[in-house]
Design an enzyme around this catalytic site. Sequence first.
Site, PDB file in Angstrom:
ATOM      1  N   ARG A  72      21.298 -21.884 -30.758  1.00 15.36           N
ATOM      2  CA  ARG A  72      22.526 -22.268 -31.469  1.00 15.36           C
ATOM      3  C   ARG A  72      23.011 -21.196 -32.437  1.00 15.36           C
ATOM      4  O   ARG A  72      24.196 -20.845 -32.451  1.00 15.36           O
ATOM      5  CB  ARG A  72      22.299 -23.582 -32.245  1.00 15.36           C
ATOM      6  CG  ARG A  72      22.395 -24.837 -31.416  1.00 15.36           C
ATOM      7  CD  ARG A  72      21.522 -25.940 -31.990  1.00 15.36           C
ATOM      8  NE  ARG A  72      20.127 -25.520 -31.985  1.00 15.36           N
ATOM      9  CZ  ARG A  72      19.340 -25.595 -30.890  1.00 15.36           C
ATOM     10  NH1 ARG A  72      19.817 -26.082 -29.780  1.00 15.36           N
ATOM     11  NH2 ARG A  72      18.095 -25.188 -30.930  1.00 15.36           N
ATOM     12  N   THR A  73      22.107 -20.668 -33.248  1.00 17.37           N
ATOM     13  CA  THR A  73      22.535 -19.724 -34.281  1.00 17.37           C
ATOM     14  C   THR A  73      23.107 -18.457 -33.663  1.00 17.37           C
ATOM     15  O   THR A  73      24.215 -18.024 -34.001  1.00 17.37           O
ATOM     16  CB  THR A  73      21.362 -19.383 -35.223  1.00 17.37           C
ATOM     17  OG1 THR A  73      20.854 -20.587 -35.793  1.00 17.37           O
ATOM     18  CG2 THR A  73      21.832 -18.461 -36.335  1.00 17.37           C
ATOM     19  N   LYS A 114       7.811   0.252 -31.561  1.00 19.61           N
ATOM     20  CA  LYS A 114       7.296   1.622 -31.678  1.00 19.61           C
ATOM     21  C   LYS A 114       6.847   1.947 -33.098  1.00 19.61           C
ATOM     22  O   LYS A 114       6.404   3.063 -33.374  1.00 19.61           O
ATOM     23  CB  LYS A 114       8.375   2.620 -31.254  1.00 19.61           C
ATOM     24  CG  LYS A 114       8.895   2.423 -29.841  1.00 19.61           C
ATOM     25  CD  LYS A 114      10.051   3.382 -29.552  1.00 19.61           C
ATOM     26  CE  LYS A 114      10.635   3.145 -28.178  1.00 19.61           C
ATOM     27  NZ  LYS A 114      11.807   4.020 -27.908  1.00 19.61           N
ATOM     28  N   ARG A 132      17.929 -12.448 -37.681  1.00 19.81           N
ATOM     29  CA  ARG A 132      16.853 -13.423 -37.828  1.00 19.81           C
ATOM     30  C   ARG A 132      15.539 -12.667 -37.742  1.00 19.81           C
ATOM     31  O   ARG A 132      15.351 -11.818 -36.874  1.00 19.81           O
ATOM     32  CB  ARG A 132      16.913 -14.502 -36.756  1.00 19.81           C
ATOM     33  CG  ARG A 132      15.687 -15.433 -36.755  1.00 19.81           C
ATOM     34  CD  ARG A 132      15.852 -16.631 -35.851  1.00 19.81           C
ATOM     35  NE  ARG A 132      16.822 -17.551 -36.417  1.00 19.81           N
ATOM     36  CZ  ARG A 132      17.059 -18.766 -35.927  1.00 19.81           C
ATOM     37  NH1 ARG A 132      16.403 -19.193 -34.861  1.00 19.81           N
ATOM     38  NH2 ARG A 132      17.950 -19.560 -36.483  1.00 19.81           N
TER      39      ARG A 132
END
Length: 309
Positions: free
Chosen positions: A56-57, A86, A107
């Site tokens: 959703r976000t 890395k 996020r």
Amino acid sequence: MADQLYHVLGAKQFSRAELEELFASSKTMEDIVKAGGDRRYAGRIMTTLFFEASTRTRLSFESAISRLGGTVIGTENAAQFSSAIKGETLEDTIRIITGYSDIIVMRHTEIGAAKRAAAVSGVPVINAGDGAGEHPTQALLDAYTIQKEFGRIDGLKIAMVGDLAYGRTVHSLSYMLANFKDVMIYYISPENVRIPANVKRYMEEKGVRYEEANDLNAVAGSIDVLYQTRIQKERFPSPEEYDKAAGQYIVDVDLMGRMRKDAIVLHPLPRAGEIAEAVDSDPRAAYFRQAQNGLYIRMALIDKALGGK
């Protein structure tokens, strides 16, 4: 330059006046969507940098910039498909992305990651969730939904149910609700996932009334909003701790029968059995309307961050 940017890092940054401004802008964005969108940010680029899973976000942010004429670059699995694998630091990643885009939505798995990103970014950063910390844009759409459904937030009784320790949406919504008058919050959870002490301290400092309880049935008939949350298995330190918390609170037809006729049920989603599908047809089940409101709130935030029009 950085101190002039509009970052969205946590729910505490919003005053009541700012919330009301964003709610009004979100209503305008709803009208823009109904009209087919506009092109005010044509040529602008949003980067979505997600180190943790999202449906959703991420998609609502990508839809939001698209509705406003902009475009998206990014990754939905940055932990594996970015230079972080890395050994690149988050700060270096953000410094690079700043040169590619006009706004960053991120996020991350770590509490405080958004603040670290904003400290080195040359473009606005929006926190789309930082571990078990905060999720301010979810809290904005939650508060906007409550405002839309009731026409007010002042004076409402709200039960927050489920995983209150690791549930970042509950933390952010609590901080946001502290802007309103005469709100009463019931924190209902298993013993091992109680609302954290720092959240309770904040609510006490702001003069917000709250109670901690175990029995959802005892308050079901008096609340306006039931904010149900998922017991987040991925955040528990052990399977045993998860098993202690799982399955204790289920919103089913029987529980709905105890609730007021004008009450609503919210959930930040995804759900994992804590709301029975039989509840979906009840008009008080507002969680899908809530998710839709995320598009309008996120359009309003992008508009504010990119300068408004």
